[in-house]
Write a protein that holds these residues in place. Sequence first.
Motif, mmCIF file in Angstrom:
data_model
loop_
_atom_site.group_PDB
_atom_site.id
_atom_site.type_symbol
_atom_site.label_atom_id
_atom_site.label_comp_id
_atom_site.label_asym_id
_atom_site.label_seq_id
_atom_site.Cartn_x
_atom_site.Cartn_y
_atom_site.Cartn_z
ATOM 1 N N PHE A 154 18.389 -46.513 24.238
ATOM 2 C CA PHE A 154 17.829 -45.094 23.727
ATOM 3 C C PHE A 154 16.561 -45.222 23.031
ATOM 4 O O PHE A 154 16.274 -45.161 22.009
ATOM 5 C CB PHE A 154 18.776 -44.226 23.175
ATOM 6 C CG PHE A 154 19.834 -44.009 23.791
ATOM 7 C CD1 PHE A 154 20.274 -43.356 24.625
ATOM 8 C CD2 PHE A 154 21.292 -44.864 23.139
ATOM 9 C CE1 PHE A 154 21.572 -43.163 25.377
ATOM 10 C CE2 PHE A 154 22.367 -44.774 23.900
ATOM 11 C CZ PHE A 154 22.725 -43.923 24.986
ATOM 12 N N PRO A 174 12.954 -44.817 21.494
ATOM 13 C CA PRO A 174 12.458 -43.503 20.755
ATOM 14 C C PRO A 174 11.377 -42.785 21.176
ATOM 15 O O PRO A 174 10.156 -42.749 20.976
ATOM 16 C CB PRO A 174 11.902 -44.044 19.290
ATOM 17 C CG PRO A 174 11.582 -45.567 19.823
ATOM 18 C CD PRO A 174 12.550 -45.933 20.724
ATOM 19 N N GLN A 175 11.994 -41.924 22.256
ATOM 20 C CA GLN A 175 11.134 -41.083 23.333
ATOM 21 C C GLN A 175 11.198 -39.593 23.026
ATOM 22 O O GLN A 175 12.644 -39.365 23.146
ATOM 23 C CB GLN A 175 11.042 -41.527 24.705
ATOM 24 C CG GLN A 175 10.524 -42.987 24.858
ATOM 25 C CD GLN A 175 10.582 -43.238 26.574
ATOM 26 O OE1 GLN A 175 11.263 -42.337 27.038
ATOM 27 N NE2 GLN A 175 10.124 -44.277 26.790
ATOM 28 N N SER A 215 13.718 -36.734 17.989
ATOM 29 C CA SER A 215 14.762 -37.592 17.340
ATOM 30 C C SER A 215 16.195 -36.865 17.172
ATOM 31 O O SER A 215 17.320 -37.632 17.553
ATOM 32 C CB SER A 215 14.403 -37.927 15.670
ATOM 33 O OG SER A 215 14.172 -36.605 15.371
ATOM 34 N N ARG A 230 17.523 -37.795 21.020
ATOM 35 C CA ARG A 230 17.970 -39.255 20.868
ATOM 36 C C ARG A 230 19.208 -39.386 20.112
ATOM 37 O O ARG A 230 20.150 -39.960 20.644
ATOM 38 C CB ARG A 230 16.748 -40.326 20.293
ATOM 39 C CG ARG A 230 17.240 -41.514 20.225
ATOM 40 C CD ARG A 230 15.751 -42.462 19.928
ATOM 41 N NE ARG A 230 16.155 -43.765 19.882
ATOM 42 C CZ ARG A 230 16.235 -44.525 18.666
ATOM 43 N NH1 ARG A 230 15.984 -44.173 17.592
ATOM 44 N NH2 ARG A 230 16.377 -46.033 19.077
ATOM 45 N N LYS A 242 22.211 -38.359 22.131
ATOM 46 C CA LYS A 242 22.643 -39.033 23.237
ATOM 47 C C LYS A 242 23.413 -40.530 22.792
ATOM 48 O O LYS A 242 24.363 -40.613 23.269
ATOM 49 C CB LYS A 242 21.379 -39.614 23.867
ATOM 50 C CG LYS A 242 20.599 -38.674 24.401
ATOM 51 C CD LYS A 242 19.515 -39.274 25.273
ATOM 52 C CE LYS A 242 18.331 -38.305 26.227
ATOM 53 N NZ LYS A 242 17.193 -39.076 26.743
#
Length: 206
Positions: free
Chosen positions: A101, A103-104, A107, A110, A113
């Motif tokens: 995952f 860091p795109q 936050s 992420r 997910k």
Amino acid sequence: LQIRHASKGLSASSSALSAFALPSAAVVGAGVANFYKGSPLVAGFLTASTKAAVADSTAQYRDTATTKFDIRRNISMALYSGLVLGILVELMYNNVFPRMFAPQGSSLVRALKMTFFDAFINAPFLWLPPAYIAKAMVYRNSKREAIRKYITDVKEYGLLKKYWSLWLPMTMINFLFVPEHFRVAFVASVSFFWMIILSVVANNGK
């Protein structure tokens, strides 16, 4: 002269005491942080296994059906917690997840997910079954029997529902707000209460 000697004696005593003064909270905190950063696997194992031993001892004390302390049960829970909740969680949270995952974007997205993957993939297949296998190894039972007991506890005693009710919000908090090197320590703190529940459920009808 006597006053001077007394004052010198007092200053010397004060110097000696200051040499043995307890370190400040900041110094202790920095030392703990450095230990978790520098030796994450050792720190994770020691933290998680110690916590599990204490939690299981608490569970056994509260269990009115327990007539005497079961050292093998305690060892199995400490072994499981140290290896799985200490070492494996450290590797998963701070090595595998950052690659899975990246860091795109947000936050929050992420963290969601990682939380859902941890709860619905890791928990039923990685985090929980080893507790039953560790117990089987200590009691010299078969792994097949251990897995059968795990499935029974999931179906009849709501093991996964109990897990999700506690760990979904706590894991979200962990990924959002806790520094990476303290994630295992946070898991250990929360799982003190979880280990009491797991210890009781996993040892039900042993």
